[in-house]
Write an enzyme that holds these catalytic residues in place. Structure first.
Site, PDB file in Angstrom:
ATOM      1  N   GLU A   1       0.819  -1.167  -0.009  1.00  0.00           N
ATOM      2  CA  GLU A   1      -0.063   0.063   0.011  1.00  0.00           C
ATOM      3  C   GLU A   1       0.780   1.182  -0.144  1.00  0.00           C
ATOM      4  OE1 GLU A   1      -3.522   1.670   3.157  1.00  0.00           O
ATOM      5  OE2 GLU A   1      -1.599   0.263   3.570  1.00  0.00           O
TER       6      GLU A   1
ATOM      7  N   LYS B   1      -9.847   0.867  -1.201  1.00  0.00           N
ATOM      8  CA  LYS B   1      -9.693   0.151   0.305  1.00  0.00           C
ATOM      9  C   LYS B   1     -11.032   0.571   0.869  1.00  0.00           C
ATOM     10  CE  LYS B   1      -7.110   0.805   4.213  1.00  0.00           C
ATOM     11  NZ  LYS B   1      -5.750   1.419   5.084  1.00  0.00           N
TER      12      LYS B   1
ATOM     13  N   CYS C   1      -4.320  -3.375   3.699  1.00  0.00           N
ATOM     14  CA  CYS C   1      -3.979  -3.122   5.137  1.00  0.00           C
ATOM     15  C   CYS C   1      -5.005  -3.335   6.121  1.00  0.00           C
ATOM     16  CB  CYS C   1      -3.470  -1.912   5.080  1.00  0.00           C
ATOM     17  SG  CYS C   1      -2.585  -1.452   6.646  1.00  0.00           S
TER      18      CYS C   1
END
Length: 264
Positions: free
Chosen positions: A44, A110, A146
């Protein structure tokens, strides 16, 4: 019959200059291709690390930074996954994974934003909403980023959609117990989805001050039964692992947690 894809996780440290980070991507994409991989996963925030403003570097998916990543992937002949920032609503950005290669072009925004441990990602980042799966080298691949790793429902949904491998680029914040949580969660999400999980973190930086999530390293690949197939330490490195997607169906037949789960 084996259905194997070789993947590489490039555990690196991105800096504040997007052009310099492109050089890192090219070097490690070359190394992954030399290792025989057809998919290389970067962390990321590869476009720019979190330790500073990210709004000013955001570019659309057809902008020059993404085009440069595409050119690298096409020229070297490998699919690249790399985190970048794209324009979004209300002056925010999207925390976006660019997935690009000779036969692949897609992106994932995300979904779960890191509003935790004193950091508020939602102040500057707009959340995504849609899970993503793609077919890469005859393997069904899902994507997460993440903080998504803490939410089993997303991984179960990716499993429902047929994901046999889920890649998770990250810039995992440091702190007490955070390395252990990272490794545990990667293995747990593999068990939740009965899929391989390949979690690629930023390497631990030399100077990790401040509250911005940077990285703790320890990129890891887990089997659908939670076995660690490969793992790095905190320092930069390239982890290359063969994934046999043909193993997923018999594991799901023997351990049908996706089929057995109930909604409450």
């Amino acid at each position: 019959m084996s259905r194997t894809i070789r993947i590489s996780l490039a555990q690196v440290t991105s800096g504040t200059e997007p052009a310099d980070n492109l050089k890192i991507i090219e070097a490690h994409t070359r190394a992954a291709a030399a290792a025989g991989s057809s998919l290389v996963v970067f962390p990321e925030a590869m476009m720019r690390c979190f330790s500073g403003p990210i709004r000013g570097v955001a570019e659309p998916l057809d902008g020059p930074w993404a085009d440069a990543v595409r050119e690298i992937a096409q020229r070297i002949g490998i699919t690249v996954v790399a985190g970048m920032f794209t324009p979004a609503d209300n002056g925010r950005v999207g925390n976006t994974l660019l997935i690009t290669g000779p036969t692949t072009e897609a992106h994932y925004d995300k979904i779960h934003l890191f509003d935790a441990f004193g950091f508020a990602e939602s102040d500057t980042v707009a959340p995504g909403s849609d899970p993503l799966i793609l077919t890469i080298d005859d393997v069904t691949v899902g994507f997460a980023t993440c903080y998504d790793l803490r939410f089993p429902a997303l991984f179960q949904r990716l499993g429902d959609l047929g994901a046999e491998l889920i890649v998770v680029p990250a810039s995992w914040g440091s702190g007490p117990g955070k390395v252990e949580q990272w490794s545990l969660l990667a293995r747990a999400r593999a068990l939740d989805s009965t899929a391989f999980v390949a979690a690629c973190d930023q390497a631990e930086p030399d100077n990790a001050g401040g509250t911005a999530p940077l990285g703790v390293g320890h990129s890891v690949v887990s089997s659908p039964t939670g076995e660690v197939l490969g793992e790095l330490d905190a320092t930069p490195g390239l982890l290359t692992v063969d994934i046999d997607a043909a193993l997923v169906a018999p594991i799901r037949a023997k351990l049908p947690v996706l089929a057995n789960r109930r909604q409450f």
